[in-house]
Design a protein around this motif. Structure first.
Motif, short mmCIF file in Angstrom:
data_model
loop_
_atom_site.label_atom_id
_atom_site.label_comp_id
_atom_site.label_asym_id
_atom_site.label_seq_id
_atom_site.Cartn_x
_atom_site.Cartn_y
_atom_site.Cartn_z
N GLN A 44 33.68 31.85 99.79
CA GLN A 44 33.18 32.65 100.89
C GLN A 44 33.43 31.93 102.20
O GLN A 44 33.26 30.71 102.28
N ARG A 45 33.85 32.68 103.19
CA ARG A 45 34.18 32.05 104.46
C ARG A 45 33.22 32.43 105.58
O ARG A 45 33.19 31.77 106.61
N THR A 46 32.47 33.48 105.42
CA THR A 46 31.56 33.90 106.48
C THR A 46 30.32 33.00 106.49
O THR A 46 29.66 32.85 105.47
N PRO A 47 29.99 32.39 107.62
CA PRO A 47 28.83 31.50 107.68
C PRO A 47 27.54 32.21 107.27
O PRO A 47 27.36 33.40 107.52
N LEU A 48 26.65 31.44 106.67
CA LEU A 48 25.38 32.00 106.22
C LEU A 48 24.61 32.64 107.38
O LEU A 48 23.99 33.69 107.22
N SER A 49 24.65 32.02 108.55
CA SER A 49 23.89 32.55 109.68
C SER A 49 24.33 33.96 110.03
O SER A 49 23.49 34.82 110.35
N GLN A 50 25.62 34.24 109.94
CA GLN A 50 26.11 35.58 110.25
C GLN A 50 25.77 36.57 109.15
O GLN A 50 25.47 37.74 109.42
N ARG A 51 25.78 36.11 107.90
CA ARG A 51 25.40 37.00 106.80
C ARG A 51 23.90 37.34 106.88
O ARG A 51 23.49 38.45 106.56
N HIS A 52 23.10 36.38 107.30
CA HIS A 52 21.67 36.66 107.49
C HIS A 52 21.46 37.67 108.61
O HIS A 52 20.60 38.56 108.51
N GLN A 53 22.24 37.56 109.66
CA GLN A 53 22.12 38.54 110.74
C GLN A 53 22.50 39.94 110.26
O GLN A 53 21.86 40.92 110.63
N MET A 54 23.53 40.03 109.41
CA MET A 54 23.93 41.34 108.89
C MET A 54 22.87 41.91 107.96
O MET A 54 22.64 43.12 107.94
N LEU A 55 22.21 41.05 107.19
CA LEU A 55 21.12 41.53 106.33
C LEU A 55 19.99 42.11 107.17
O LEU A 55 19.42 43.16 106.83
N GLN A 56 19.67 41.45 108.28
CA GLN A 56 18.61 41.97 109.14
C GLN A 56 19.04 43.30 109.76
O GLN A 56 18.22 44.23 109.87
N LEU A 57 20.30 43.42 110.15
CA LEU A 57 20.81 44.69 110.67
C LEU A 57 20.68 45.78 109.61
O LEU A 57 20.30 46.92 109.92
#
Length: 202
Positions: A44-57
């Motif tokens: 996986q290449r997408t940083p965790l911080s960005q994936r967490h932001q997408m989960l919140q979205l």
């Protein structure tokens, strides 16, 4: 006693399938703790911080009950046993149910400290289209003394991996807000390729 669902998912990106699961969990548990997981078996290449932001979205976009769900980045560990230890510190009096997809059932007994993990939680298996779940697959887990249930839901088939590869836009599987975030942050290789081609051929 508070019943808490622990649901780690790659969320790269989170889809309507994830949303359906989260809604189902909020209807069946006192609290749903969700986080973006690092799967050691996936690249996986997408940083965790960005994936967490997408989960919140995703939670906001689908108006999932905010009183029953929250994104918990502190639970994100490559080893689920460490996630459980963190959850036990956060909610010392809670009862935990680990939520996994049907595709992980055959792996779970090989996880780090699997026996300790599975004796400390109940297990809720989410059916997944394309993965036929057999009763024999659950036996090794049940032999460890784990209470196993199959969720009464089959989420829509919406593979994050396919979007990462080719980026169909607009996608019926992603909310417009998540697609806008992906476009703005240039998260996936197909976006980089598109940008590079535009630079070479103005």
């Amino acid at each position: 006693m508070t019943n808490i669902a622990l649901f780690g998912t790659s969320a790269d990106p989170p889809t309507i399938g994830h949303a359906a699961i989260l809604k189902y969990l909020t209807e069946n548990f006192d609290h749903v703790a969700v986080w973006a997981a690092e799967n050691p078996f996936k690249r996986q290449r997408t940083p965790l911080s960005q994936r967490h932001q997408m989960l919140q979205l995703l939670i906001d976009d689908h108006q999932i009950d905010p009183d029953r769900i929250a994104v918990h980045p502190e639970l994100s560990h490559a080893r689920t046993w460490l996630t459980l230890e963190q959850a036990q510190q956060t909610w010392p009096d809670a009862q935990f149910t680990l939520v996994v997809g049907a595709d992980l059932v055959q792996q779970i007994t090989h996880w780090y400290r699997a026996k300790d993990l599975l004796q400390a939680v109940s297990l809720l298996v989410i059916p997944r289209q394309g993965y036929e779940l057999q009763a024999v697959d659950l036996e090794p887990i049940r032999r460890l003394g784990t209470r196993v249930q199959i969720a009464q839901i089959t989420p829509p088939k919406a593979a994050s991996s396919e979007y990462r590869k080719q980026g169909k836009r607009p996608s019926p599987y992603l909310t417009p807000q998540i697609q806008a975030y992906i476009e703005r942050e240039q998260l996936y290789a197909w976006q980089t390729d598109k940008t590079e081609k535009a630079a070479v051929h103005p």
